[in-house]
Design an enzyme around this catalytic site. Structure first.
Site, PDB file in Angstrom:
ATOM      1  NE  ARG A  66     -11.284  -7.266  -4.795  1.00  0.00           N
ATOM      2  CZ  ARG A  66     -12.520  -7.746  -4.717  1.00  0.00           C
ATOM      3  NH1 ARG A  66     -13.055  -7.958  -3.537  1.00  0.00           N
ATOM      4  NH2 ARG A  66     -13.215  -8.007  -5.799  1.00  0.00           N
ATOM      5  CD  GLU A  91      -9.370 -13.256  -0.642  1.00  0.00           C
ATOM      6  OE1 GLU A  91     -10.178 -13.565  -1.547  1.00  0.00           O
ATOM      7  OE2 GLU A  91      -9.546 -12.273   0.098  1.00  0.00           O
ATOM      8  CG  HIS A 116     -13.586 -12.722  -0.490  1.00  0.00           C
ATOM      9  ND1 HIS A 116     -12.553 -12.404  -1.333  1.00  0.00           N
ATOM     10  CD2 HIS A 116     -14.564 -11.813  -0.750  1.00  0.00           C
ATOM     11  CE1 HIS A 116     -12.884 -11.342  -2.063  1.00  0.00           C
ATOM     12  NE2 HIS A 116     -14.107 -10.972  -1.718  1.00  0.00           N
TER      13      HIS A 116
END
Length: 327
Positions: free
Chosen positions: A233, A262, A283
């Site tokens: 994360r 993000e 990601h």
């Protein structure tokens, strides 16, 4: 528990939708709703399924009188207001094991990319250059890998990188030394780990105790040239401190799949991504076909278990706010 109507607010694999429908649950897929639109929609449903795009805010939770369960088709639940859900007696659950292998494999890939300068060498060759000496790397054999977080993913990373000949050490406040030793990881305290690690990979949730866990102080305690990997994360690693360590030569490289924001627009994050020592991906930890099917199915199985009507699906293995179950 009555779970007769479920709203799917983010794109999940059809295996989730089909499994719910096969067990008599009505499913409506309404994607890319704004916060206000979701507030208007939510009151008609007992269940809500999201991935990472939808933010389940306190306002959304307050707008529903029927909502009983929120499912996250993935591991992290930082996009769900868990205290607000808990206050209303709403179960929040995730799919804790669904993307473990995919996240592990990306982590291992990034470690090897850092060791052998794969990304920068490939870009150079595509640009028409031949710079073998510039991209000389080093072996992983005999190097020390520190794994912060020894849960499902951390354990799988350890097993795989041991096959490359890496020494594995790690930290986890829950896992005991004896349990870590069962998969050949020497559990240590963080202060002991920093000076020993050639590579550090993090596999923890983003909670108050892990926010900025790797920061200026930790990096200053590390071996010069240490390489950092984050497929967990954004926010676990302080991005400004990491950038400073890279520019100062304290950190020899970083591989980052997740970011504090993000998609990233912050100037510091963008400078970090652009740094020549950084391998950055958008990601992708759970972005495999297999993982997306598994997390979708795991959430559906638990929703069905909540109804108590299935002899096949009876386990709630991903409940985050377990106190609600006791009420």
């Amino acid at each position: 528990m009555d779970v007769t109507k479920v709203l799917v607010a983010d794109a999940v694999d059809l295996a989730c939708v089909n499994l719910l429908k096969d067990h008599g649950i009505q499913v409506d897929c309404k994607l890319k709703l704004t916060n206000d639109q979701l507030i208007k929609e939510i009151d008609g449903y007992e269940g809500l399924i999201v991935r990472s795009d939808t933010k389940v805010t306190r306002d959304i939770i307050a707008a529903s009188n029927k909502l009983r369960v929120i499912g996250r088709a993935g591991v992290g639940v930082d996009n769900i207001d868990i205290p607000a859900a808990t206050e209303k007696g709403i179960i929040v659950l995730n799919a804790p094991g669904g993307n473990s292998i995919s996240a592990c494999e990306l982590t291992c890939s990034l470690i090897t990319c850092l060791a052998r300068n794969v990304v920068s060498a490939a870009a150079s060759l595509k640009a028409g250059k031949w710079e073998r000496k510039l991209f000389s790397g080093h072996e992983l054999h005999g190097k020390t890998l520190a794994i912060i977080g020894l849960g499902r993913i951390g354990k799988e990373v350890a097993i795989r990188m041991q096959a490359w000949g890496m020494n594995t050490i790690g930290f986890d406040p829950i896992v005991t030394k004896d349990d870590a030793a069962k998969f050949n990881v020497s559990k240590m305290e963080l202060e002991e780990i920093w000076p020993l690690a050639d590579y550090i990979t993090v596999h923890t949730p983003l909670i108050e105790q892990t926010r900025n866990l790797i920061n200026k102080t930790a990096l200053a305690s590390c071996k010069k040239g240490v390489r950092i990997i984050n497929v967990a994360r954004g926010g676990i690693i302080n991005e400004a401190d990491l950038l400073e360590a890279l520019e100062a030569g304290i950190c020899g490289g970083a591989a980052l799949d997740v970011f504090l924001q993000e998609p990233p627009t912050d100037e510091t994050t963008l400078k970090l991504i652009a740094n020549d020592k950084v391998v950055a991906t958008p990601h992708l930890g759970a972005s495999t076909i297999e993982a997306q099917v598994r997390v979708a199915v795991e959430v559906a199985e638990q929703f069905i278990a909540l109804t108590g009507k299935s002899k096949t699906y009876t386990k709630l293995f991903g409940v985050v706010n377990k106190s609600v179950l006791k009420e």
